[in-house]
Design a protein around this motif. Sequence first.
Motif, PDB file in Angstrom:
ATOM      1  N   ILE A 271       0.857  -1.191   0.000  1.00 61.53           N
ATOM      2  CA  ILE A 271       0.000   0.000   0.000  1.00 61.53           C
ATOM      3  C   ILE A 271       0.895   1.244   0.000  1.00 61.53           C
ATOM      4  N   PRO A 272       0.732   2.138  -0.966  1.00 64.22           N
ATOM      5  CA  PRO A 272       1.603   3.323  -1.053  1.00 64.22           C
ATOM      6  C   PRO A 272       1.585   4.150   0.238  1.00 64.22           C
ATOM      7  N   PRO A 273       2.761   4.648   0.660  1.00 64.03           N
ATOM      8  CA  PRO A 273       4.051   4.578  -0.043  1.00 64.03           C
ATOM      9  C   PRO A 273       4.872   3.331   0.275  1.00 64.03           C
ATOM     10  N   GLY A 274       4.293   2.333   0.918  1.00 65.42           N
ATOM     11  CA  GLY A 274       4.990   1.074   1.162  1.00 65.42           C
ATOM     12  C   GLY A 274       6.145   1.188   2.134  1.00 65.42           C
ATOM     13  N   SER A 275       6.085   2.167   3.021  1.00 69.76           N
ATOM     14  CA  SER A 275       7.198   2.426   3.924  1.00 69.76           C
ATOM     15  C   SER A 275       7.120   1.572   5.192  1.00 69.76           C
ATOM     16  N   PHE A 282      -2.979  -1.997   9.892  1.00 73.07           N
ATOM     17  CA  PHE A 282      -3.831  -2.911   9.131  1.00 73.07           C
ATOM     18  C   PHE A 282      -3.985  -4.281   9.800  1.00 73.07           C
ATOM     19  N   TYR A 283      -3.274  -4.513  10.875  1.00 71.51           N
ATOM     20  CA  TYR A 283      -3.310  -5.830  11.498  1.00 71.51           C
ATOM     21  C   TYR A 283      -4.539  -6.033  12.394  1.00 71.51           C
ATOM     22  N   PHE A 284      -5.217  -4.959  12.711  1.00 70.09           N
ATOM     23  CA  PHE A 284      -6.311  -5.043  13.666  1.00 70.09           C
ATOM     24  C   PHE A 284      -7.646  -4.797  12.954  1.00 70.09           C
ATOM     25  N   ASN A 285      -8.382  -5.850  12.740  1.00 72.00           N
ATOM     26  CA  ASN A 285      -9.661  -5.762  12.039  1.00 72.00           C
ATOM     27  C   ASN A 285     -10.752  -5.424  13.062  1.00 72.00           C
ATOM     28  N   ASN A 286     -10.698  -4.180  13.537  1.00 73.68           N
ATOM     29  CA  ASN A 286     -11.566  -3.772  14.657  1.00 73.68           C
ATOM     30  C   ASN A 286     -12.586  -2.699  14.265  1.00 73.68           C
ATOM     31  N   GLY A 287     -12.791  -2.519  12.961  1.00 77.30           N
ATOM     32  CA  GLY A 287     -13.782  -1.540  12.512  1.00 77.30           C
ATOM     33  C   GLY A 287     -13.214  -0.156  12.282  1.00 77.30           C
ATOM     34  N   VAL A 288     -11.973   0.075  12.727  1.00 76.92           N
ATOM     35  CA  VAL A 288     -11.308   1.361  12.499  1.00 76.92           C
ATOM     36  C   VAL A 288     -10.439   1.220  11.258  1.00 76.92           C
ATOM     37  N   LEU A 289     -10.816   1.854  10.176  1.00 74.75           N
ATOM     38  CA  LEU A 289     -10.105   1.680   8.915  1.00 74.75           C
ATOM     39  C   LEU A 289      -8.887   2.589   8.817  1.00 74.75           C
ATOM     40  N   PRO A 290      -7.747   2.050   8.420  1.00 72.28           N
ATOM     41  CA  PRO A 290      -6.525   2.859   8.300  1.00 72.28           C
ATOM     42  C   PRO A 290      -6.663   3.929   7.229  1.00 72.28           C
ATOM     43  N   SER A 291      -6.119   5.091   7.491  1.00 71.14           N
ATOM     44  CA  SER A 291      -6.240   6.205   6.550  1.00 71.14           C
ATOM     45  C   SER A 291      -5.497   5.936   5.242  1.00 71.14           C
ATOM     46  N   ALA A 292      -4.440   5.124   5.279  1.00 74.66           N
ATOM     47  CA  ALA A 292      -3.667   4.863   4.059  1.00 74.66           C
ATOM     48  C   ALA A 292      -4.485   4.129   3.007  1.00 74.66           C
ATOM     49  N   PHE A 293      -5.454   3.316   3.451  1.00 71.51           N
ATOM     50  CA  PHE A 293      -6.354   2.621   2.525  1.00 71.51           C
ATOM     51  C   PHE A 293      -7.576   2.150   3.320  1.00 71.51           C
ATOM     52  N   PRO A 294      -8.564   3.026   3.488  1.00 73.99           N
ATOM     53  CA  PRO A 294      -9.734   2.693   4.314  1.00 73.99           C
ATOM     54  C   PRO A 294     -10.719   1.780   3.589  1.00 73.99           C
ATOM     55  N   ASN A 295     -10.299   0.553   3.391  1.00 75.36           N
ATOM     56  CA  ASN A 295     -11.110  -0.406   2.650  1.00 75.36           C
ATOM     57  C   ASN A 295     -11.310  -1.656   3.508  1.00 75.36           C
ATOM     58  N   GLN A 296     -12.541  -1.934   3.888  1.00 75.93           N
ATOM     59  CA  GLN A 296     -12.812  -3.040   4.798  1.00 75.93           C
ATOM     60  C   GLN A 296     -12.464  -4.394   4.175  1.00 75.93           C
ATOM     61  N   GLN A 297     -12.695  -4.565   2.902  1.00 82.38           N
ATOM     62  CA  GLN A 297     -12.353  -5.820   2.240  1.00 82.38           C
ATOM     63  C   GLN A 297     -10.867  -6.116   2.374  1.00 82.38           C
ATOM     64  N   PHE A 298     -10.065  -5.096   2.141  1.00 84.81           N
ATOM     65  CA  PHE A 298      -8.610  -5.273   2.221  1.00 84.81           C
ATOM     66  C   PHE A 298      -8.189  -5.601   3.645  1.00 84.81           C
ATOM     67  N   VAL A 299      -8.679  -4.836   4.608  1.00 85.57           N
ATOM     68  CA  VAL A 299      -8.292  -5.047   6.003  1.00 85.57           C
ATOM     69  C   VAL A 299      -8.670  -6.448   6.460  1.00 85.57           C
ATOM     70  N   THR A 300      -9.867  -6.891   6.102  1.00 87.14           N
ATOM     71  CA  THR A 300     -10.300  -8.240   6.477  1.00 87.14           C
ATOM     72  C   THR A 300      -9.367  -9.293   5.905  1.00 87.14           C
ATOM     73  N   ALA A 301      -9.034  -9.164   4.631  1.00 80.20           N
ATOM     74  CA  ALA A 301      -8.173 -10.148   3.974  1.00 80.20           C
ATOM     75  C   ALA A 301      -6.774 -10.145   4.583  1.00 80.20           C
ATOM     76  N   PHE A 302      -6.225  -8.955   4.793  1.00 82.36           N
ATOM     77  CA  PHE A 302      -4.861  -8.857   5.307  1.00 82.36           C
ATOM     78  C   PHE A 302      -4.793  -9.345   6.752  1.00 82.36           C
ATOM     79  N   ALA A 303      -5.624  -8.792   7.603  1.00 82.69           N
ATOM     80  CA  ALA A 303      -5.549  -9.116   9.021  1.00 82.69           C
ATOM     81  C   ALA A 303      -5.872 -10.580   9.300  1.00 82.69           C
ATOM     82  N   GLU A 304      -6.887 -11.094   8.650  1.00 83.17           N
ATOM     83  CA  GLU A 304      -7.327 -12.444   8.985  1.00 83.17           C
ATOM     84  C   GLU A 304      -6.421 -13.520   8.404  1.00 83.17           C
ATOM     85  N   SER A 305      -5.582 -13.167   7.447  1.00 81.77           N
ATOM     86  CA  SER A 305      -4.592 -14.130   6.971  1.00 81.77           C
ATOM     87  C   SER A 305      -3.656 -14.529   8.107  1.00 81.77           C
TER      88      SER A 305
END
Length: 374
Positions: A271-275, A282-305
């Motif tokens: 996720i840009p800038p990839g720093s 993004f590790y905490f799928n707690n309903g608070v979406l990260p500003s860098a990419f506020p997308n629930q689908q992405f957060v669910t996939a990343f965190a739950e992996s």
Amino acid sequence: MRLTTSGIRYEEVVMLWEAHHCHKVKESGTLNAGLLDQQFAMKWVQQHISKFGGDANKVTIWGESSGAGSVLQHIVANGGRTRPPLFRAAITSSTYLPSQYRFDDQIPETLFSETLAKTNCSSAIDSLECLRKVDVDTLQNANTEIYTSGFFGTFAFVPVVDGRFITNRPTVLLKNGRLNGKTHLSVTNTFEGTRFVNQTTANTVEVPTYVTQLFPQLTPQQAKMVADQYAPLGTPIFQVNAIMGESIFICPTYMLLRAFDQRGFKGEFAIPPGSHGLDVSFYFNNGVLPSAFPNQQFVTAFAESFQNFVVSLDPNVKSDRADITSLWKQWGGSNEMLFNLTETGTPDIRSIQTSHDLLKRCDFWESMTSATSQ
């Protein structure tokens, strides 16, 4: 988390080797005390986890940045033969491996001498006992002064090869394949090094000089070899960003993957800038979406992996139907899972092939680990 390694140059050091200060620590104190504290906590978990409904045989340890560096240390601890086992799996997010010297090498000795000088213990008959009596504010001030005088983006106080808990350089132990844990999952960020390089030096930085400041044991010839490896990447500042990120974070991750011999999984957070550190929120799928990419689908996939890996040792055993991560195969030498977004702002989660050029540079760094003391 800030990187931990020493930026001291040998020719800038004046010291009396006869002092053998670090031998004093080994004989009358405890080397790698922080790692031993962590091991103590893991032993406590083994003894008491059942009281909380947990299974002592299904423990996974996870760390990010310097925490991931700690995980790496525990993977190779006790020559990879910690008994009884303290965990079955390990996760590293931004695996971190700076120079790790023998406890009595010149740089650790120099740092100890500087600590004594800044705490008025240099002339003490028993320097270690003197340090034990120094008030905490004085110790903290000494720590801050030593850290801030070091090379940008580095820490001074890091784990050492103590000959007992850490029996050799981590890369040597990894290559021997003697590891604690059955499997692991590692994720790195695309541009790990940017935060640890002084970006204001973009117009002045010289790659060979930077390399010898980052790894003070390299010869000028070896520094030139590094510069030659990175010359095709672009501007000098982009080159040193890559040198920092790959030598300390990314390439040690691939060394770890190789050591587990296709019993691990590799992901890239892009996720840009990839720093470095951008993945943390993004590790905490707690309903608070990260500003860098506020997308629930992405957060669910990343965190739950990661959650799936902890439970089943396999990120493909999904507990949530909303998890859109595609088949994540074990690392076979060049495959990993990309976590990114598309130009239109939708999740881009798919299997990719690791850059051949990156793996080639990592092979180069692996050949240099004796000189970089990793």
